[in-house]
Design a protein around this motif. Sequence first.
Motif, PDB file in Angstrom:
ATOM      1  N   PHE A  89       0.780  -1.411   0.077  1.00 35.40           N
ATOM      2  CA  PHE A  89      -0.140  -0.103  -0.001  1.00 35.40           C
ATOM      3  C   PHE A  89       0.939   1.350  -0.056  1.00 35.40           C
ATOM      4  N   TRP A  91       0.108   4.044   0.657  1.00 30.09           N
ATOM      5  CA  TRP A  91      -0.276   4.984   1.750  1.00 30.09           C
ATOM      6  C   TRP A  91       0.190   4.550   3.253  1.00 30.09           C
ATOM      7  N   MET A  92       0.974   3.395   3.283  1.00 29.44           N
ATOM      8  CA  MET A  92       1.485   2.957   4.556  1.00 29.44           C
ATOM      9  C   MET A  92       2.936   2.889   4.546  1.00 29.44           C
ATOM     10  N   TYR A 100       0.244  -5.368   8.249  1.00 32.36           N
ATOM     11  CA  TYR A 100      -0.876  -5.358   7.932  1.00 32.36           C
ATOM     12  C   TYR A 100      -2.118  -6.347   8.292  1.00 32.36           C
ATOM     13  N   LEU A 104      -5.078  -6.607  11.039  1.00 30.82           N
ATOM     14  CA  LEU A 104      -6.609  -6.866  10.846  1.00 30.82           C
ATOM     15  C   LEU A 104      -7.073  -8.146  11.720  1.00 30.82           C
TER      16      LEU A 104
ATOM     17  N   LYS B 167     -12.994  -2.907   7.406  1.00 29.06           N
ATOM     18  CA  LYS B 167     -11.478  -2.588   7.416  1.00 29.06           C
ATOM     19  C   LYS B 167     -11.126  -2.479   5.839  1.00 29.06           C
ATOM     20  N   THR B 171      -9.093   0.731   5.690  1.00 30.74           N
ATOM     21  CA  THR B 171      -7.694   0.620   5.166  1.00 30.74           C
ATOM     22  C   THR B 171      -7.273   0.848   3.804  1.00 30.74           C
ATOM     23  N   ILE B 172      -8.198   0.630   3.003  1.00 31.89           N
ATOM     24  CA  ILE B 172      -7.932   0.785   1.445  1.00 31.89           C
ATOM     25  C   ILE B 172      -8.747   1.998   0.814  1.00 31.89           C
ATOM     26  N   GLY B 176      -6.654   5.507  -0.092  1.00 30.08           N
ATOM     27  CA  GLY B 176      -6.414   5.299  -1.487  1.00 30.08           C
ATOM     28  C   GLY B 176      -6.987   6.596  -2.154  1.00 30.08           C
TER      29      GLY B 176
END
Lengths: 262, 255
Positions: A89, A91-92, A100, A104, B167, B171-172, B176
């Motif tokens: 990702f 953005w991480m 990750y 989760l 999630k 998270t996406i 994003g």
Amino acid sequence: MDAPPKISLDGLSKTFASRSGLVTALDNVSLNIAPGTFCVVVGPSGCGKTTLLRIVAGLEERTSGNFSIRRDDRSRPLNAMVFQGDSIFPWMNVWDNAAYGLKLRGVSAPQIREIVSHYLDRTGLRRFAEYYPHQLSGGMRQRVSIARAFANDPEVLFMDEPFSALDEQNKLLLQEELLRIWEEHKKTVIFITHSVDEAVTLGDKIVIMTASPGRIKAVVDVNLPRPRNILELRRDREFGELVFQIWGYLRTEVDAARAQVN
Amino acid sequence: MKPLLERHGDRLIGVLSPILLLIVWELLVRFHWISAQFFPAPSSIAVTFVKLARTGDLWLNVGVSLRRLLLGFIIGGVPGLLLGIVMGLSRPIRLFIEPLIASTYPIPKSALLPLVLLIFGLGESSKIAMVAMGVFYPVIMNTVTGVLQISKIYFDVGTNFGAGRWKTFRTIALPGAAPFIITGVKLGIGMGLILISIAEMVGADSGLGYMIWNAWQLMDVETMYVGLFMIAFLGFVFTLLLDEIERWLLPWRAA
Ligand SMILES: Nc1ncnc2c1ncn2[C@@H]1O[C@H](COP(=O)(O)OP(=O)(O)OP(=O)(O)O)[C@@H](O)[C@H]1O
Ligand SMILES: [Mg+2]
């Protein structure tokens, strides 16, 4: 008597409906993989390797046939995939990417810290924990993807051409790292590659696939001793013969694949 | 150590043109080449500004406008954001709602002011509603685009690692789409400023729009200019603020 297989595929087939008609990506693939096997799949481009992995990982529906992955431990995830191409990702940062799966699953923070730092150490990324993917090289991004999959501690690992975009030196280093990490737990692995050298270097069992539609052409067992020294292997006679043998199988398929394109 | 001009050259050139304009303007008025009735000298506008600032009239109007902007921004922006993400994630919902958005978007929001006044009356809610409408459309449209442009592989990763609906959203989809969402918010704030001025000119007794309109009726041109400068200044500050928020929220974007 062999142990019962960890992964078994039984007559697996997949047909895609596309605008230009039906494409059979996989045709009647059957295979048993024993627990702890490092299984490598090689085959020409477009023969259905990624499709096979995606079906077994539950990301794609099969058209017919069956497959099963035996569960041994309900507390762990069944599989984790290292995807073909860039998949971490943007953005991480490196740390959050590697953590990750654990986050989760709601693993406790101290445990996440311990596991993630272990795998970042293992992949040589510790110093870059705070970096974002755009600040990393292609090889480093692949390592993050590998750390992310290993950190989640799945029962089986799927790796789809994780090193194909790398230069020779980086590839060698990462293969070494991968083997070292793998030796720790000896997970069942399905590893896809284009490279026969890589297949023989890493694998216990090599599955050679035919050009589209993908069928299994041959399965070759590799009995080279472990742990393996990647450089030493290159002057091993058995290594050379295996590479030669597998190239023999592949040769006709690569030619066939090329003929299909032209 | 480089000389001052070399280090801050770009910024210096940037402030030079507005200053030059003010000087030329001032001179033109002083020499009676343009009418002070329409273009009062910057110095007299400044005097009026100080006067209005002292009495508190100015801050009252700025405060009222800011409050309406903020409330309208939240009431229009939050649903736009949430609905936009849901539309981006779910094809059926997108297909269902998209025609509604596409058909109402081209209506100039200013043309809806009479209807909004009819529905919400002359009070606060009509002004807030106008701002909300202005913010809603750019935010929802950019958010949908933002979610749709997220590469499919990231959703596959989410599925593979067992991310459920919430999630996946957290998270996406949200991070994003964030760069597009921020662009939508910037456009929305610009739209909000336009609409608040219009709304406050009709049937309001406070706010910057009212101040400008009222100044016209009283032929108090200096006050009108103070109002205009204030709106321009607010727009400028919002832009700076959002750029800062963007840097803070999206450290992962290559500079
Ligand atoms: N979603 C899809 N829709 C239609 N056809 C598809 C789809 N995914 C794959 N295919 C087709 O299925 C075949 C196998 O694709 P796949 O990606 O599994 O190949 P591959 O062996 O992984 O190739 P490579 O080594 O180049 O990655 C190809 O002909 C491809 O065009
Ligand atoms: Mg592939």
